[in-house]
Design a protein around this motif. Sequence first.
Motif, PDB file in Angstrom:
ATOM      1  N   CYS A  19      53.022 -50.890  29.941  1.00  0.00           N
ATOM      2  CA  CYS A  19      54.180 -50.161  29.630  1.00  0.00           C
ATOM      3  C   CYS A  19      54.965 -49.160  30.643  1.00  0.00           C
ATOM      4  O   CYS A  19      54.623 -49.754  32.114  1.00  0.00           O
ATOM      5  CB  CYS A  19      53.239 -48.761  28.686  1.00  0.00           C
ATOM      6  SG  CYS A  19      52.719 -50.110  27.340  1.00  0.00           S
ATOM      7  N   SER A  20      55.856 -48.858  30.743  1.00  0.00           N
ATOM      8  CA  SER A  20      56.420 -47.814  31.527  1.00  0.00           C
ATOM      9  C   SER A  20      55.916 -46.578  32.090  1.00  0.00           C
ATOM     10  O   SER A  20      56.195 -46.773  33.618  1.00  0.00           O
ATOM     11  CB  SER A  20      57.605 -47.023  31.099  1.00  0.00           C
ATOM     12  OG  SER A  20      57.591 -46.164  29.828  1.00  0.00           O
ATOM     13  N   ASP A  21      54.369 -46.325  31.583  1.00  0.00           N
ATOM     14  CA  ASP A  21      53.134 -45.292  32.012  1.00  0.00           C
ATOM     15  C   ASP A  21      52.356 -46.220  32.634  1.00  0.00           C
ATOM     16  O   ASP A  21      51.431 -45.588  32.975  1.00  0.00           O
ATOM     17  CB  ASP A  21      52.418 -44.714  31.387  1.00  0.00           C
ATOM     18  CG  ASP A  21      51.735 -44.759  29.849  1.00  0.00           C
ATOM     19  OD1 ASP A  21      52.028 -46.352  30.411  1.00  0.00           O
ATOM     20  OD2 ASP A  21      51.728 -44.929  29.269  1.00  0.00           O
ATOM     21  N   ASN A  22      52.613 -47.769  32.985  1.00  0.00           N
ATOM     22  CA  ASN A  22      51.838 -48.008  33.769  1.00  0.00           C
ATOM     23  C   ASN A  22      50.425 -48.924  33.066  1.00  0.00           C
ATOM     24  O   ASN A  22      49.381 -49.018  33.444  1.00  0.00           O
ATOM     25  CB  ASN A  22      51.277 -47.573  35.700  1.00  0.00           C
ATOM     26  CG  ASN A  22      53.147 -47.900  36.154  1.00  0.00           C
ATOM     27  OD1 ASN A  22      53.211 -48.970  36.010  1.00  0.00           O
ATOM     28  ND2 ASN A  22      52.858 -47.239  37.251  1.00  0.00           N
ATOM     29  N   ARG A  23      50.236 -47.948  31.886  1.00  0.00           N
ATOM     30  CA  ARG A  23      49.155 -48.787  31.308  1.00  0.00           C
ATOM     31  C   ARG A  23      49.158 -49.878  31.060  1.00  0.00           C
ATOM     32  O   ARG A  23      50.766 -50.474  30.214  1.00  0.00           O
ATOM     33  CB  ARG A  23      48.728 -47.016  30.344  1.00  0.00           C
ATOM     34  CG  ARG A  23      48.541 -46.181  30.391  1.00  0.00           C
ATOM     35  CD  ARG A  23      48.238 -44.735  29.696  1.00  0.00           C
ATOM     36  NE  ARG A  23      47.097 -43.731  29.637  1.00  0.00           N
ATOM     37  CZ  ARG A  23      48.164 -42.597  29.390  1.00  0.00           C
ATOM     38  NH1 ARG A  23      48.746 -43.035  28.399  1.00  0.00           N
ATOM     39  NH2 ARG A  23      47.457 -41.993  30.110  1.00  0.00           N
ATOM     40  N   SER A  93      56.958 -46.563  19.019  1.00  0.00           N
ATOM     41  CA  SER A  93      56.563 -46.366  20.535  1.00  0.00           C
ATOM     42  C   SER A  93      54.699 -45.815  19.378  1.00  0.00           C
ATOM     43  O   SER A  93      54.875 -45.253  17.931  1.00  0.00           O
ATOM     44  CB  SER A  93      56.726 -45.572  21.124  1.00  0.00           C
ATOM     45  OG  SER A  93      55.929 -45.103  21.808  1.00  0.00           O
ATOM     46  N   ASN A 104      43.698 -48.296  34.413  1.00  0.00           N
ATOM     47  CA  ASN A 104      45.172 -48.349  33.735  1.00  0.00           C
ATOM     48  C   ASN A 104      44.694 -49.253  32.842  1.00  0.00           C
ATOM     49  O   ASN A 104      45.562 -49.086  31.573  1.00  0.00           O
ATOM     50  CB  ASN A 104      46.780 -49.076  34.489  1.00  0.00           C
ATOM     51  CG  ASN A 104      46.810 -47.649  35.220  1.00  0.00           C
ATOM     52  OD1 ASN A 104      46.665 -46.767  35.767  1.00  0.00           O
ATOM     53  ND2 ASN A 104      47.629 -48.366  36.985  1.00  0.00           N
ATOM     54  N   ALA A 121      57.867 -47.346  25.535  1.00  0.00           N
ATOM     55  CA  ALA A 121      57.233 -47.301  26.532  1.00  0.00           C
ATOM     56  C   ALA A 121      56.448 -48.400  26.873  1.00  0.00           C
ATOM     57  O   ALA A 121      56.474 -48.940  28.017  1.00  0.00           O
ATOM     58  CB  ALA A 121      55.937 -46.387  26.564  1.00  0.00           C
TER      59      ALA A 121
END
Length: 140
Positions: A19-23, A93, A104, A121
């Motif tokens: 995801c864009s939050d690196n998760r 989302s 992560n 994300a």
Amino acid sequence: MDEITYDFSGWATKANLKCSDNRVILPGAFKHCDGETVPLVWQHMHNAPDNVIGKALLHDTDEGVYAFCSFNNTKQGRTSKALVEHGDVDSLSIHANQLEQQGNNVLHGTIREVSLVLAGANPGAKIENIRNFTKHFPKC
């Protein structure tokens, strides 16, 4: 069997994608949310009841969490439905809390809402089916 009509369905979140939050949501992270109904919200805005545009029934799979969504009959719900039907908005989302992570990787969490968003994300969180359809669910 119960019959429930929905306006659209799609992936609220897909497993094993960055995801864009690196998760990265791992398969089964939201397994306990399977069968739950949560609010459908515009752009994760939780500050006013007008931002609730419908509801989403969650279905956990090995690929992620699939959502069957219906719009409410509010002005915002009708506007959001028109945006989806016209193809102007095609992303979903989730907002989740009680997250348990290893690095992560998200191992566990609770989905509190599904949002209709301009850009999600999770790159796989997309609307797939747009139309009124009836889903049959076995009675518990």
